[in-house]
Design a protein around this motif. Structure first.
Motif, PDB file in Angstrom:
ATOM      1  N   ASN A  51       0.822  -1.213   0.000  1.00 48.68           N
ATOM      2  CA  ASN A  51       0.000   0.000   0.000  1.00 48.68           C
ATOM      3  C   ASN A  51       0.853   1.258   0.000  1.00 48.68           C
ATOM      4  OD1 ASN A  51       0.805   0.065   2.631  1.00 48.68           O
ATOM      5  ND2 ASN A  51      -1.190   0.582   3.455  1.00 48.68           N
ATOM      6  N   ARG A  86      -3.267   4.150  -1.589  1.00 48.02           N
ATOM      7  CA  ARG A  86      -3.884   3.837  -0.295  1.00 48.02           C
ATOM      8  C   ARG A  86      -5.414   3.943  -0.336  1.00 48.02           C
ATOM      9  NH1 ARG A  86       1.151   5.612   1.386  1.00 48.02           N
ATOM     10  NH2 ARG A  86       0.629   7.817   1.321  1.00 48.02           N
ATOM     11  N   PHE A 125      -3.563  -3.590  11.121  1.00 44.76           N
ATOM     12  CA  PHE A 125      -2.324  -3.934  11.812  1.00 44.76           C
ATOM     13  C   PHE A 125      -2.553  -4.932  12.939  1.00 44.76           C
ATOM     14  CE2 PHE A 125      -1.721   0.104   9.823  1.00 44.76           C
ATOM     15  CZ  PHE A 125      -0.453   0.009   9.300  1.00 44.76           C
ATOM     16  N   ASN A 151      -3.636   0.435  18.612  1.00 43.75           N
ATOM     17  CA  ASN A 151      -2.880   1.524  18.005  1.00 43.75           C
ATOM     18  C   ASN A 151      -3.369   1.928  16.630  1.00 43.75           C
ATOM     19  OD1 ASN A 151      -1.449   1.261  20.288  1.00 43.75           O
ATOM     20  ND2 ASN A 151       0.402   0.455  19.341  1.00 43.75           N
ATOM     21  N   GLN A 152      -4.528   1.423  16.227  1.00 42.14           N
ATOM     22  CA  GLN A 152      -5.020   1.869  14.925  1.00 42.14           C
ATOM     23  C   GLN A 152      -6.426   2.425  14.997  1.00 42.14           C
ATOM     24  OE1 GLN A 152      -5.414  -1.454  12.223  1.00 42.14           O
ATOM     25  NE2 GLN A 152      -5.230  -2.862  13.933  1.00 42.14           N
ATOM     26  N   PHE A 207     -13.725   7.402   9.961  1.00 40.90           N
ATOM     27  CA  PHE A 207     -12.475   8.165   9.793  1.00 40.90           C
ATOM     28  C   PHE A 207     -11.919   8.083   8.372  1.00 40.90           C
ATOM     29  CE2 PHE A 207      -7.770   8.397  10.232  1.00 40.90           C
ATOM     30  CZ  PHE A 207      -7.671   9.699  10.680  1.00 40.90           C
ATOM     31  N   GLY A 208     -11.844   6.878   7.822  1.00 45.80           N
ATOM     32  CA  GLY A 208     -11.295   6.706   6.475  1.00 45.80           C
ATOM     33  C   GLY A 208     -12.087   7.473   5.422  1.00 45.80           C
ATOM     34  N   ASN A 238     -11.660  11.126   5.549  1.00 51.57           N
ATOM     35  CA  ASN A 238     -10.397  11.578   4.960  1.00 51.57           C
ATOM     36  C   ASN A 238     -10.471  11.645   3.449  1.00 51.57           C
ATOM     37  OD1 ASN A 238      -9.200  11.796   7.432  1.00 51.57           O
ATOM     38  ND2 ASN A 238      -8.306   9.749   7.377  1.00 51.57           N
ATOM     39  N   MET A 276     -13.962   2.397   3.451  1.00 47.76           N
ATOM     40  CA  MET A 276     -13.222   3.174   2.452  1.00 47.76           C
ATOM     41  C   MET A 276     -13.416   2.587   1.056  1.00 47.76           C
ATOM     42  SD  MET A 276      -9.681   3.819   4.485  1.00 47.76           S
ATOM     43  CE  MET A 276      -8.836   4.702   3.190  1.00 47.76           C
ATOM     44  N   GLU A 324       3.103   3.948  15.639  1.00 42.59           N
ATOM     45  CA  GLU A 324       2.209   3.010  14.952  1.00 42.59           C
ATOM     46  C   GLU A 324       0.916   3.680  14.527  1.00 42.59           C
ATOM     47  OE1 GLU A 324       1.295  -0.900  16.548  1.00 42.59           O
ATOM     48  OE2 GLU A 324       3.376  -1.051  17.215  1.00 42.59           O
ATOM     49  N   LEU A 325       0.422   4.555  15.411  1.00 42.48           N
ATOM     50  CA  LEU A 325      -0.833   5.245  15.123  1.00 42.48           C
ATOM     51  C   LEU A 325      -0.664   6.139  13.899  1.00 42.48           C
ATOM     52  CD1 LEU A 325      -3.721   5.826  16.265  1.00 42.48           C
ATOM     53  CD2 LEU A 325      -2.729   7.911  17.148  1.00 42.48           C
ATOM     54  N   PHE A 384       1.331   5.748  11.516  1.00 44.34           N
ATOM     55  CA  PHE A 384       1.392   4.833  10.395  1.00 44.34           C
ATOM     56  C   PHE A 384      -0.007   4.420   9.959  1.00 44.34           C
ATOM     57  CE2 PHE A 384       3.341   1.634   7.932  1.00 44.34           C
ATOM     58  CZ  PHE A 384       4.657   2.028   7.846  1.00 44.34           C
ATOM     59  N   ALA A 385      -0.803   4.008  10.944  1.00 45.03           N
ATOM     60  CA  ALA A 385      -2.166   3.548  10.648  1.00 45.03           C
ATOM     61  C   ALA A 385      -2.992   4.680  10.052  1.00 45.03           C
ATOM     62  CB  ALA A 385      -2.830   3.016  11.907  1.00 45.03           C
ATOM     63  N   MET A 386      -2.770   5.894  10.548  1.00 48.29           N
ATOM     64  CA  MET A 386      -3.541   7.025  10.025  1.00 48.29           C
ATOM     65  C   MET A 386      -3.152   7.325   8.583  1.00 48.29           C
ATOM     66  SD  MET A 386      -3.713   9.425  13.380  1.00 48.29           S
ATOM     67  CE  MET A 386      -4.528  10.827  12.644  1.00 48.29           C
ATOM     68  N   THR A 387      -1.876   7.196   8.268  1.00 45.23           N
ATOM     69  CA  THR A 387      -1.437   7.373   6.883  1.00 45.23           C
ATOM     70  C   THR A 387      -2.130   6.348   5.997  1.00 45.23           C
ATOM     71  OG1 THR A 387       0.705   7.947   7.767  1.00 45.23           O
ATOM     72  CG2 THR A 387       0.591   7.569   5.400  1.00 45.23           C
ATOM     73  N   CYS A 388      -2.178   5.098   6.480  1.00 43.80           N
ATOM     74  CA  CYS A 388      -2.800   4.043   5.706  1.00 43.80           C
ATOM     75  C   CYS A 388      -4.282   4.307   5.489  1.00 43.80           C
ATOM     76  CB  CYS A 388      -2.638   2.692   6.392  1.00 43.80           C
ATOM     77  SG  CYS A 388      -0.966   2.117   6.318  1.00 43.80           S
ATOM     78  N   ARG A 389      -4.880   5.092   6.374  1.00 45.93           N
ATOM     79  CA  ARG A 389      -6.297   5.390   6.195  1.00 45.93           C
ATOM     80  C   ARG A 389      -6.474   6.739   5.520  1.00 45.93           C
ATOM     81  NH1 ARG A 389      -9.007   3.708  11.769  1.00 45.93           N
ATOM     82  NH2 ARG A 389     -10.940   4.017  10.644  1.00 45.93           N
ATOM     83  N   CYS A 390      -5.454   7.140   4.798  1.00 42.05           N
ATOM     84  CA  CYS A 390      -5.518   8.315   3.935  1.00 42.05           C
ATOM     85  C   CYS A 390      -5.651   9.635   4.688  1.00 42.05           C
ATOM     86  CB  CYS A 390      -6.658   8.207   2.909  1.00 42.05           C
ATOM     87  SG  CYS A 390      -6.448   6.821   1.812  1.00 42.05           S
ATOM     88  N   TYR A 391      -5.195   9.695   5.927  1.00 39.29           N
ATOM     89  CA  TYR A 391      -5.227  10.984   6.618  1.00 39.29           C
ATOM     90  C   TYR A 391      -4.073  11.834   6.119  1.00 39.29           C
ATOM     91  CZ  TYR A 391      -5.407  14.474  10.307  1.00 39.29           C
ATOM     92  OH  TYR A 391      -5.494  15.645  10.992  1.00 39.29           O
TER      93      TYR A 391
END
Lengths: 281, 277
Positions: free
Chosen positions: A59, A86, A93, A98-99, A111-112, A115, A163, B224-225, B227-234
């Motif tokens: 990704n 993406r 993860f 943490n996600q 959230f997705g 964005n 998403m 990690e967060l 990272f995860a936020m980037t992956c969710r297009c933030y």
């Protein structure tokens, strides 16, 4: 299954910066892999085999140092393309804590799409249907920290579904869960793949989870050492042992008993043993 | 043990106050606090007190909870009351004044008594009004409301949305980090750490092996967060939409009008009645 969704060609990746004249230890070494639309691919390997790095190439969070990664026709060679990729490939993860970004389940799933700039009414629809598809709709107004690990992980998956990505990459999604949570998550992943046609790349070190995949990719020391259907791959018991990998329990049992052919799950094992014992089981 | 800390003080209910738009609630709360200080005469203050009590009634927050919110300021209340009683001397504008009684070296003037009573009522109302806001609004809604209210600041290139995101994340991770603290405390205790005995300095020092792992893990989580936020297009606030849109409902307008009427009443009562402060 004829359209290539993710195309990885001769990819290298280094965590340490390249020094002059000296090549650092690569996390990925000359990796080539095609993932087709609608496929369920399991990537297996023990710690440090490069499987998580491979996931992050899929990704475009990582760009390969050498070689190319192309997702749905878009090469992952710039920030802008990374953002586009993406939108097509979501990721889940290992650590559910943490996600999750919001204090309420449905806000997190939203959230997705938020964005992506999706229209509010459309987000509402997507969030509701995503939560329903992972069986978490009744929990939509709960706070994430009150959920179990398996539930949190399903919320994270719903976040990717909302998403509307074509592909979902799961990086050891069950590693921190108890057996029940693991089953919940695995059922959800299979449902996504079969009913919604989402391409799944499952990174795992549990052999049993890989058995139901369409294709298994085995990694060791940054290289893909073998790939094929679960039956093809797990029949090479000795080869896997050489690379310090387990085989599914049923396969191991039948192999130890000297039964020819490859037995993958408990049901098959029972059947084969039953046949040998003359229908006594 | 650490888990028992209740964060925020939201009181779940579906009352009118709970359903008010958070933006309106924030603005009205500020407005009413300002008007508590605009009050100069007893009738004006009485109007504010009545308003506060009516608001409590409409919030369906239990009286016990209200009392609980006043408790922390009890010391301040008593302190200001005593100071006012003994140290306010002087005459009103029309010349009235009276030494009420003499306690030892201290003279108590009636103006002092009035001022003490006035200040106490003012502080109590202030605490009740502001805690009603937090009792009836979830932290998330407060953050969203603040974001919307401060959004004009975007023109000054202040990243209000980013600030709001930071607040949301902080709120999200408070319970997680509290759990983590508990776990680290247990882990250190099981390895013989003594956290509960000794003097203040010793106990503070004993907390170092708790806080260092906590910090390390918080940084790892943050990484990690991100990272995860980037992956969710933030990609920051630009181009983001929100699922939950805030809408001004008729009840918001009604509340606004009521509050404005009360404010008008306060000004009028200030003009017509004798000023105490």
């Amino acid at each position: 299954m004829e359209n290539k969704l993710i195309e990885i060609k001769n990819a290298y990746y280094f965590y340490d910066p390249e020094e002059e004249g000296k090549e650092p230890e690569p996390a990925l070494k000359n990796v080539s892999l095609d993932i087709y639309e609608g496929e369920f691919v399991a990537v297996l390997g023990h710690n440090g085999s490069g499987k998580s790095t491979l996931a992050k190439l899929c990704n475009a969070v990582f760009e390969p140092a050498r070689g190319t990664v192309t997702v749905d026709g878009i090469p992952s060679d710039s920030e802008e393309n990374g953002d586009l990729i993406r939108r097509k490939v979501g990721m889940v993860f290992q650590n559910p804590d943490n996600q999750i970004v919001a204090t309420i389940v449905e806000d997190d799933v939203a959230f997705g799409p938020e964005n992506l700039g999706v229209d509010p009414a459309e987000i509402r629809k997507r969030v509701d249907s995503a939560l329903k598809s992972v069986n978490m709709y009744e929990y939509r107004e709960r706070q994430p920290h009150n959920l179990s690990g398996g539930q949190k992980q399903r919320v994270a998956i719903a976040g990717v579904i909302a998403m509307q990505t074509k592909c979902i990459v799961l990086d050891e999604p069950t590693a921190m869960l108890d057996p029940m949570g693991r089953d919940e998550v695995m059922d959800t992943i299979h449902k996504l793949n079969k009913e919604m046609g989402i391409t799944v790349v499952l990174i795992t070190h549990f052999m049993d989870e890989a058995v139901k995949a369409d294709r298994v990719v085995i990694m060791d020391k940054g290289e893909i050492i073998t790939t094929g259907t679960p039956r093809e791959v797990f029949s090479k018991v000795d080869f896997l042992r050489e690379h310090k990998l387990d085989v599914p329990q049923s396969t191991e049992l039948c192999n130890a008993l000297g039964i020819k052919g490859c037995v993958l799950d408990t049901d098959e094992c029972v059947e084969v043993l039953g046949r040998i014992l003359g229908g006594a089981v | 043990m650490v888990k028992d800390i209740t964060f925020g003080q939201y009181y779940a209910s579906k009352s009118v106050l709970h359903r008010l738009d958070p933006r309106i609630k924030l603005v009205l709360c500020l407005l009413m606090i300002v008007f508590l200080f605009v009050c100069r005469s007893f009738p004006a203050l009485a109007l504010m007190v009545v308003f506060t009590l009516v608001a409590v009634g409409f919030s369906s927050v239990h009286v016990k909870m209200i009392a609980k919110s006043i408790k922390p300021v009890a010391v301040i209340l008593i302190f200001t009351a005593i100071l006012n009683i003994f140290y306010t001397k002087g005459k009103y504008e029309n010349g009235d004044s009276l030494v009420f009684t003499v306690l030892g070296r201290f003279e108590v003037w009636d103006k002092g008594l009035y001022t003490a009573l006035f200040t106490m009522l003012r502080i109590i109302s202030l605490v009740i009004i502001s805690s009603l806001l937090t009792y009836t609004t979830t932290p998330t809604m407060l953050t969203d409301g603040l974001e919307k209210l401060l959004s004009p600041l975007k023109k000054l290139h202040i990243r209000v949305d980013t600030l709001a995101m930071m607040m949301t994340l902080a709120l999200r991770f408070i319970p997680t980090l509290i759990e983590e603290t508990d776990r680290i405390i247990s882990a250190q205790k099981s390895r013989g750490a003594d956290l509960d005995s000794g003097g203040l300095v010793k106990r503070a020092k004993a907390l170092i092996p708790v806080f260092i792992p906590l910090m390390v893990s918080a940084f790892r989580r943050a990484y990690e967060l991100a990272f995860a936020m980037t992956c969710r297009c933030y990609t920051g606030g630009d181009g983001r939409t929100r699922m939950k849109q805030m809408k001004i409902a008729p009840r918001d307008i009604i509340c606004l009008v009521i509050c404005l009427l009360v404010c008008g009443g306060v000004i009028a009562l200030n003009i017509f009645f004798k000023k105490v402060i």
